[in-house]
Structure formats: structure tokens, C-alpha cells
Design an enzyme around this catalytic site. Structure first.
Site, short mmCIF file in Angstrom:
data_model
loop_
_atom_site.label_atom_id
_atom_site.label_comp_id
_atom_site.label_asym_id
_atom_site.label_seq_id
_atom_site.Cartn_x
_atom_site.Cartn_y
_atom_site.Cartn_z
N HIS A 143 0.87 -1.16 0.00
CA HIS A 143 0.00 0.00 0.00
C HIS A 143 0.91 1.22 0.00
O HIS A 143 1.76 1.36 0.88
CB HIS A 143 -0.90 0.01 1.24
CG HIS A 143 -1.87 1.14 1.24
ND1 HIS A 143 -2.58 1.50 2.37
CD2 HIS A 143 -2.25 2.01 0.28
CE1 HIS A 143 -3.36 2.53 2.09
NE2 HIS A 143 -3.17 2.86 0.82
N ASP A 144 0.75 2.09 -0.97
CA ASP A 144 1.70 3.19 -1.13
C ASP A 144 1.81 4.05 0.12
O ASP A 144 2.88 4.59 0.41
CB ASP A 144 1.38 4.05 -2.36
CG ASP A 144 -0.06 4.53 -2.43
OD1 ASP A 144 -0.81 4.37 -1.44
OD2 ASP A 144 -0.45 5.08 -3.48
N ASN A 153 -8.65 9.55 6.18
CA ASN A 153 -8.60 9.85 4.74
C ASN A 153 -9.27 11.20 4.49
O ASN A 153 -10.41 11.43 4.91
CB ASN A 153 -9.35 8.79 3.93
CG ASN A 153 -8.50 7.57 3.66
OD1 ASN A 153 -7.71 7.17 4.51
ND2 ASN A 153 -8.67 6.97 2.51
#
Length: 478
Positions: free
Chosen positions: A232-233, A292
Site C-alpha cells: 500500500h503506497d 482519509n
């Protein structure tokens, strides 16, 4: 000195970077960059995965001799394979509308509070769990023998080996963050077959070697190992935060802003769920406790709608515009879909009784003020919910190039901001590979190397946080 190829795939572009690592050296060069352009077909929005794979091969050819390859990408999306290992259609894009209204159906079986207590993953309509719930009963899923998340799918095509890397698996909303293993009982209740997933891998685990056909196509000489990284970046980006202690917050900036803390245990309280924080897994048993935020997607969509004007001029206009005149909720899912972003921002301001930004500079200032305000809320809330105070905010990723956003974030948080490195995900990818091959030590060693070798810019807060508190209260009251 050794060389490592970092395949780093973002929502709008991909790149293959070559990192050279030595005892006191960390250098990164771009070998190849390519467009990641989703395609809307009659059945919905899809990733052009074959074009991405071609870009990876072109990048490895341009990279030349490397000692290892690692792949990171965005989270939650996947490809389905049949029993012969053949891809069953292009992967669905997380912005596709198929998950509209699906979460409520899932919650009818497992209530949202119970789901969070089991997985620690925030609500987002595109979580893999909801994608799978939307796909239940479809012909494609019924014919699938394997599900591979995007970086694992590309790794499979490169090596012929199948695995599921843990940091990305944690975003599926099917992992128990306490055991760092699948949540078997939850999956059974929701009808998700965990046998679809390949065995879990940890960052640093071997993931195979490049197939003979890949070596021939790229001109590389084998064997070339592929190493599992924080696929996951954001996991790779957090690994590249050049912090000197534990009292730091991070904001990984780009299409999204991921703002939060690095913890040793998840926070699974109801208050944490209500604040929409997520507990994703990181390196070495850590938890990425974050929120997020819509991120620079808001500005990217405006710039696209305006015909790609000069960004420098746009930011100068924004800097000259009145501060905090109008703000929007940068975490609002209403901004998730593409299209008409300038009009939608104006509509949001109008609906909340605020002055409507009229010029491009005013809209840009509204976006950047709103992002800085969202960063402030996330950093404040994370500290309170986790009982983990911070002294500094590290900004990494593409947003480090936006000096106005970095300064506004320092002002909003009332904390110094250290910006850099820009290519954090690629650097974290490289460093995990280098660590797996014995060139660097633990996370602290990785971060010390980053601090010594990468350009960093420090922004001190200016003007006090009073206006930001007022803007926050104004937005909360709407």
C-alpha cells in the site's frame, strides 16, 4: 552500493524509480513515468491494468541492472483470476458507482460499530469488503479462483508467484489489526470466501524472481528477485517519514491526504469510529492510525476542468486571495466522483451560506484553506483519540511541492511542518528492499538515512490558530 527498482503506482500516473543505497547514500532517479488513465465502459469505470503492466515492463527495461524489484500502489482494488490464473476482466475502479448503498446492506448483517471493533477500518464506500459485497452473485466472482490486490496482481505477472501483502490486505476491512491475520468469523458472516486470497506476506518477504519471459522482454539478466514491500503506497510513504522520534504526526499528500500517527496498537473505540479514523497496518508491527481526506484531488479536478492552466500562477493568485473566506469539508464523500469540481465547490459554499469563490484563485484558496483545516482536525483528533501528543507534523508526497499548502498546514496546526521527501512512497519501497538485503537496519536507521540524504523544508506556524479555530467552528455549525 546496490540498486533497487521501485514500481510506484498512483491513481493518475505510475513510475519506475531506481534507488541506489549505500552506507551513507540514498539516491533516487526516475527511470520511466507513464499515465494511469481509467476507462469508462458500458458496465462502469475500470482500470486499464494491461497498460499499467506495459508501463512497468517499459520501466524495468529503462531501469537497467537492479538487485531487486518492489511494487506499491493504491489500496482496496483487485483483479480476479480463474483456476488457470487468467485475469477475469479489468479491475473495477474504486470510484465506480457499484458500491453505492452497499454499506447499509453489509451493516444489516454486521452493524457498523461491530465491524469497526473487529477490523478498525474507517467507513469508505469503496472498501474492498463493500466491493466484494457488491460483486456477490455475479458471474465473474462465481468463476474466480483467486483474488489479488493490484500490486500483488502485477507481482504475479512478473514472477508467477501469488501472495497477499499485509499492509495492503489491512485496507480490505477483512483483517483483524490485533492478530494481523484474517478476521475469519467476520468474513464467514458476510459470505466472503477467504480462500480467494493468496497467503499473506510481510514487507521484506521474498515474492519470487522475474520470469524468463519478463527477463527477455526487459533485457535484464537474471536472477532478479522481487521483494514484498509496503505494497500500500501509504505504508511505504510512512516508512519514509524522516522523523527523529516518536512524537510526530504525518500527512501523506497527493490525490488523497492521509493524516495521522504511527502507533504500536490499534485504537478500536466507538469514539474513534465516530471520528472516522482507520487502523491500517504498517512495517514492523506498527499501525497507521489515520483519516482519509479528499486531498489534492479537489485541485486536480479543478485544474483539469480549467484546461490545465499554469499551476504556479494559480497558486500565486491563491496566496493573494483572502484567507479562510470560505471553506468546505475536504473529507466529504460528495467530492469523491470526478467532474464539475469548481461548480461543486461553489455549490457547497452557497449551501452553507458562505461567500461563493468566483475566480480560479479564490477557488484554489478555498481548496487549500479547506485542506489545511482538515489536516488540523485530523492531527488534533488523532492525538486526542490515541493519547499520543506530537511536536511536529511531517508532510511527505506530492504536496511537499505546494509551499502554500505546507505553510497553511503549519499555521492551522500551530506546529512546525517538515516537508519532504516528495517521492516518499518510492523511497520507502526502496528502503524496505534494501533492508531485506541487509543494507540498512531498523525503521530508525531508515529514517536517519532519509534525514541525512533527502532535501527537507521546515515551515514555522505564523499568525496564531485563532482564525482556524473560528473557521473550524463555522464549518461544524453548518
Amino acid at each position: 552500493m546496490r540498486s533497487y527498482a521501485a514500481v510506484d503506482l498512483g491513481a493518475s500516473s505510475g513510475r519506475v524509480m531506481v534507488g541506489r543505497v549505500g552506507p551513507d547514500t540514498l539516491e533516487l532517479d526516475e527511470a520511466h513515468r507513464f499515465v494511469n488513465r481509467p476507462v469508462r465502459v458500458p458496465e462502469g469505470l475500470r482500470w486499464d491494468i494491461l497498460s499499467l503492466y506495459a508501463g512497468v515492463l517499459d520501466g524495468l527495461r529503462a531501469a537497467g541492472r537492479v538487485d531487486s524489484v518492489g511494487i506499491d500502489s493504491w489500496a482496496v482494488d483487485y483483479g480476479l483470476l480463474d483456476a488457470d490464473g487468467t485475469l477475469l476482466g479489468n479491475p473495477v475502479h474504486y470510484r465506480d458507482a457499484r458500491t453505492d448503498g452497499v454499506a447499509e446492506k453489509v451493516w444489516a448483517t454486521v452493524p457498523a460499530a461491530e465491524l469497526y471493533a473487529a477490523t478498525g477500518i474507517q467507513y469508505a464506500p469503496f472498501n474492498t469488503l463493500y466491493q466484494l459485497a457488491a460483486a456477490l452473485g455475479t458471474r465473474q466472482l462465481s468463476h474466480a479462483a483467486r483474488l489479488l490486490l493490484i500490486p500483488d496482481l502485477l507481482t504475479y505477472w512478473l514472477t508467477g508467484e501469488q501472495g497477499t501483502e499485509l499492509t495492503n490486505a489491512s485496507t480490505t476491512q477483512l483483517i483483524d489489526p490485533r492478530t494481523r491475520d484474517w478476521s475469519y468469523g467476520l468474513a464467514a458472516r458476510l459470505g466472503v470466501d477467504l480462500e480467494l486470497f493468496a497467503p499473506l506476506r510481510q514487507p521484506g518477504d521474498p515474492a519470487g524472481v522475474l520470469r524468463a519471459g519478463v527477463l527477455e522482454e526487459t533485457g535484464l539478466r537474471g536472477p532478479v528477485p522481487v521483494t514484498a514491500v509496503g505494497s500500500h503506497d501509504t505504508a511505504s510513504a510512512v516508512a519514509a517519514v524522516p522523523a527523529t522520534g516518536e512524537r510526530f504526526a504525518y500527512i501523506c499528500t497527493g490525490t488523497w491526504s492521509l493524516a495521522g500517527l504511527e502507533l504500536t496498537a490499534p485504537v478500536l473505540t466507538e469514539e474513534s469510529r465516530a471520528a472516522n479514523f482507520t487502523n491500517e497496518l504498517g512495517l514492523d508491527g506498527t499501525v497507521r492510525y489515520l483519516r482519509n481526506i479528499m486531498g489534492l484531488w479537489l485541485l486536480q479536478e479543478c485544474v483539469r476542468a480549467w484546461g490545465d492552466p499554469d499551476l504556479g500562477a494559480l497558486l500565486r493568485e491563491a496566496a493573494a486571495a483572502p484567507a479562510l473566506r470560505s471553506v468546505v469539508d475536504a473529507g466529504d464523500a460528495a467530492f469523491l466522483a470526478p467532474g464539475r469540481m469548481p461548480e461543486r465547490i461553489a455549490e457547497a459554499c452557497r449551501a452553507t451560506g458562505q461567500p461563493v469563490p468566483g475566480t480560479r484563485g479564490e477557488i484554489t484558496r478555498c481548496i487549500l484553506d479547506s485542506l489545511a483545516l482538515a489536516h488540523r482536525r485530523a492531527v488534533e483528533d488523532a492525538q486526542r483519540l490515541a493519547g499520543h501528543p506530537v511536536d511536529v507534523v511531517h508532510i511527505v508526497g506530492g504536496g511537499t511541492r505546494n509551499a502554500l499548502l505546507c505553510q497553511l498546514t503549519a499555521d492551522a496546526c500551530g506546529l512546525p511542518v517538515v516537508a519532504g521527501p516528495t517521492e516518499a512512497a518510492a523511497l520507502g519501497n526502496v528502503l524496505v528492499q534494501a533492508r531485506a538485503h541487509g543494507l540498512v537496519g531498523d525503521r530508525s536507521d531508515m529514517r536517519r538515512l532519509l534525514a541525512r540524504t533527502q532535501p527537507l523544508t521546515r515551515y514555522e506556524p505564523q499568525g496564531g490558530t485563532g482564525p482556524w479555530r473560528e473557521a473550524q467552528a463555522r464549518l461544524a455549525a453548518r
